[in-house]
Design a protein around this motif. Structure first.
Motif, PDB file in Angstrom:
ATOM      1  N   ASP A  75      57.045  88.931  -2.585  1.00 17.31           N
ATOM      2  CA  ASP A  75      55.838  87.941  -3.233  1.00 17.31           C
ATOM      3  C   ASP A  75      54.701  88.554  -3.568  1.00 17.31           C
ATOM      4  OD1 ASP A  75      57.780  86.015  -2.867  1.00 17.31           O
ATOM      5  OD2 ASP A  75      56.387  84.850  -1.512  1.00 17.31           O
TER       6      ASP A  75
ATOM      7  N   THR B  75      53.156  85.826  -7.822  1.00 16.11           N
ATOM      8  CA  THR B  75      54.327  85.065  -6.999  1.00 16.11           C
ATOM      9  C   THR B  75      53.660  85.248  -5.462  1.00 16.11           C
ATOM     10  OG1 THR B  75      55.537  87.494  -7.152  1.00 16.11           O
ATOM     11  CG2 THR B  75      55.798  85.667  -8.661  1.00 16.11           C
TER      12      THR B  75
ATOM     13  N   LYS C 233      53.023  83.220  -3.394  1.00 15.81           N
ATOM     14  CA  LYS C 233      53.668  81.893  -2.453  1.00 15.81           C
ATOM     15  C   LYS C 233      54.922  81.471  -2.848  1.00 15.81           C
ATOM     16  CE  LYS C 233      49.158  80.440  -1.266  1.00 15.81           C
ATOM     17  NZ  LYS C 233      48.162  79.131  -1.106  1.00 15.81           N
ATOM     18  N   HIS C 234      55.536  82.380  -3.766  1.00 16.99           N
ATOM     19  CA  HIS C 234      57.030  82.099  -4.474  1.00 16.99           C
ATOM     20  C   HIS C 234      58.080  81.824  -3.350  1.00 16.99           C
ATOM     21  CE1 HIS C 234      59.815  81.050  -7.532  1.00 16.99           C
ATOM     22  NE2 HIS C 234      60.545  82.001  -7.101  1.00 16.99           N
ATOM     23  N   SER C 235      58.362  82.908  -2.655  1.00 17.45           N
ATOM     24  CA  SER C 235      59.597  82.876  -1.763  1.00 17.45           C
ATOM     25  C   SER C 235      59.322  81.930  -0.708  1.00 17.45           C
ATOM     26  CB  SER C 235      60.071  84.193  -1.427  1.00 17.45           C
ATOM     27  OG  SER C 235      60.491  85.158  -2.219  1.00 17.45           O
TER      28      SER C 235
ATOM     29  N   ILE D 126      59.592  78.285  -1.879  1.00 20.85           N
ATOM     30  CA  ILE D 126      61.077  77.875  -2.041  1.00 20.85           C
ATOM     31  C   ILE D 126      61.902  77.925  -0.633  1.00 20.85           C
ATOM     32  CG2 ILE D 126      63.365  78.620  -2.669  1.00 20.85           C
ATOM     33  CD1 ILE D 126      62.162  79.971  -5.121  1.00 20.85           C
TER      34      ILE D 126
ATOM     35  N   ASP E 228      64.772  86.510  -4.134  1.00 18.34           N
ATOM     36  CA  ASP E 228      63.873  87.429  -5.289  1.00 18.34           C
ATOM     37  C   ASP E 228      63.908  88.890  -4.780  1.00 18.34           C
ATOM     38  OD1 ASP E 228      63.990  86.127  -7.460  1.00 18.34           O
ATOM     39  OD2 ASP E 228      61.653  85.632  -7.017  1.00 18.34           O
TER      40      ASP E 228
ATOM     41  N   ASP F  71      64.431  76.659  -7.239  1.00 15.42           N
ATOM     42  CA  ASP F  71      63.432  77.830  -7.922  1.00 15.42           C
ATOM     43  C   ASP F  71      62.622  77.497  -9.082  1.00 15.42           C
ATOM     44  OD1 ASP F  71      63.269  81.086  -8.043  1.00 15.42           O
ATOM     45  OD2 ASP F  71      64.119  80.424 -10.017  1.00 15.42           O
TER      46      ASP F  71
ATOM     47  N   GLN G  55      59.482  75.458  -8.023  1.00 15.26           N
ATOM     48  CA  GLN G  55      58.632  76.050  -7.465  1.00 15.26           C
ATOM     49  C   GLN G  55      57.795  77.192  -8.658  1.00 15.26           C
ATOM     50  OE1 GLN G  55      57.438  75.973  -4.479  1.00 15.26           O
ATOM     51  NE2 GLN G  55      56.143  77.638  -4.713  1.00 15.26           N
ATOM     52  N   ALA G  56      58.711  77.635  -9.360  1.00 14.66           N
ATOM     53  CA  ALA G  56      58.237  78.541 -10.471  1.00 14.66           C
ATOM     54  C   ALA G  56      57.180  77.805 -11.550  1.00 14.66           C
ATOM     55  CB  ALA G  56      59.188  79.271 -11.097  1.00 14.66           C
TER      56      ALA G  56
ATOM     57  N   GLU H  40      53.677  76.985 -10.170  1.00 14.31           N
ATOM     58  CA  GLU H  40      52.983  77.976  -9.764  1.00 14.31           C
ATOM     59  C   GLU H  40      52.101  78.627 -11.036  1.00 14.31           C
ATOM     60  OE1 GLU H  40      55.844  80.057  -6.549  1.00 14.31           O
ATOM     61  OE2 GLU H  40      55.799  80.980  -8.478  1.00 14.31           O
TER      62      GLU H  40
ATOM     63  N   ARG I 148      51.298  81.459 -13.858  1.00 11.32           N
ATOM     64  CA  ARG I 148      52.068  82.550 -14.403  1.00 11.32           C
ATOM     65  C   ARG I 148      50.650  82.939 -15.242  1.00 11.32           C
ATOM     66  NH1 ARG I 148      54.511  82.168 -10.576  1.00 11.32           N
ATOM     67  NH2 ARG I 148      56.968  81.968 -10.684  1.00 11.32           N
TER      68      ARG I 148
END
Length: 400
Positions: A228, A234, A236-238, A241, A270, A351, A354-355, A358, A360
């Motif tokens: 991440d 990203t 906090k992405h993983s 999820i 990821d 996924d 979550q994406a 967030e 981008r």
């Protein structure tokens, strides 16, 4: 479960290699070469098997902190003193939960310390952990010389340098051990791209240990943070999820094992994104077709890496299928509905959710209702499972 530490380490090294190429401008297989040189020197110095395994692990992981540190510096300053010191601190923190065979402390933190006190922390001689000194030597030599082409004049240049620095920036015993093993033709050949994996496998002691799924979750938490932190978008992405996978598992009344394995898959889904250059991950403009093709490769790399780990078969599927679509228009394999199990479908929906929630580089985070509207549209067109979209909406609308 029975967990092969060597297999996991190989999977991690495969992914970290791409990071070093992208961020630090290293050659292919830099971490593995450093690990191999470190291992051979340590073996020559009489290290026992447990110490040999641990020093190989530490050598492969020595630059794991460059992702997070990279977010705070400009790319062309990636190797400056401030950044290098920061990545040592971050790298040490990241490996706190790694299952080394013995307790290891400050090895990565001090892996740039020189014997004469010219390192970042100004430690000298016996103040520096021996493992750190060996890794420092191997890293310095791998960066400064083409050791896999150590012939004729280049070989003499390398030997002259090592002799000059013996007892100065490097410990004498380390230099002597290196010069002894470097005289072998096989040492040079082992460092080549085509042979380094086999050489590491040959010389590294093999360890399979009993680890609980919770232990593996803690270990994979480390790598989700590394993944991440490669991009500021990203961070906090993983983790997000993994948290949502746990919540959905409770909603479906999963047992402990299935829930935990799904969280592990989320942590590592990821992993292959470490192979994607930051210039693409952080691009604010529309991606070109070639750039999008590179993005699409990340799930392939996730599968290649995780498939090396025995007992991770279902975890690999759930992690690597998160961009496949029911109508066959996903990637990287173009799987269809009959090839995607329940948890693969669920992971794909989580996924997307979550994406979209967030930030981008090209948009702000979207609110829950708008995200669900987009996902329902995708379900209507046959891309994702409409029942999983309904469940995600039901569970997460309460938190928005």
């Amino acid at each position: 479960m029975k967990f092969n530490l060597n297999e996991f380490l190989l999977a991690v090294s495969f992914a970290l290699d791409f990071v070093e190429i992208d961020i630090a401008g290293r050659r292919t297989n830099h971490g593995k070469r450093v690990a191999y040189i470190t291992l051979r020197i340590a073996k020559k110095l009489g290290f026992k098997d447990e110490d040999l395994y641990d020093i190989v692990s530490l050598a492969i992981l020595h630059d794991n902190g460059i992702c997070e540190a990279n977010n705070d510096v400009i790319h062309d300053k990636i190797n400056d003193k401030e950044h290098a010191m920061e990545h040592c601190i971050t790298g040490e923190r990241n490996v706190e939960n790694y299952p080394f065979l013995r307790k290891r402390k400050n090895i990565i933190k001090y892996h740039h310390e020189k014997h004469d006190g010219s390192g970042f922390y100004k430690l000298m001689g016996h103040e520096i952990p021996l493992m750190s000194e060996i890794i420092c030597f191997a890293d310095f030599m791998e960066n400064g010389f083409t050791l896999d082409k150590m012939c004729d004049e280049n070989k003499r240049k390398i030997e002259q340098f090592v002799n000059q620095q013996s007892g100065k920036i490097f410990k004498t015993e380390i230099c002597e051990a290196f010069l002894e093993i470097a005289g072998s033709t096989s040492f040079r050949l082992d460092l080549g791209d085509n042979f380094i994996n086999a050489a590491l496998d040959q010389y590294t002691p093999q360890y399979t240990v009993e680890l609980s799924l919770i232990d593996i979750v803690k270990m994979t938490d480390v790598f989700s943070q590394i993944i991440d932190s490669k991009s500021k978008f990203t961070r906090k992405h993983s983790k997000g999820i993994a948290e949502k996978a746990a919540i959905m598992s409770d909603y479906y009344n999963y047992g402990f094992d299935e829930k935990t394995r799904l969280v592990i898959a989320a942590n590592l889904h990821d992993l292959g994104k470490l192979a994607v250059p930051n210039s693409i991950l952080d691009k604010s403009d529309k991606l070109t077709e070639d750039e999008f093709d590179i993005i699409k490769s990340h799930t392939y790399y996730t599968r290649v890496a995780l498939s090396k780990i025995s007992g991770f078969e279902d975890i690999t599927e759930w992690a690597a299928n998160h961009h496949e679509k029911l109508n066959g228009f996903g990637y990287p394999y173009g799987k269809n509905a009959s090839e995607l199990d329940f948890n693969s479908r669920l992971m794909g929906c989580i996924d997307i959710y979550q994406a979209l929630t967030e930030e981008r580089p090209y948009r702000r985070p979207l609110p829950h209702d708008k995200v669900i509207g987009i996902m329902q549209g995708m379900a209507d067109e046959g891309f994702i499972d409409k029942d999983r979209v309904r469940d995600v909406d039901k569970v997460f609308q309460l938190n928005n």
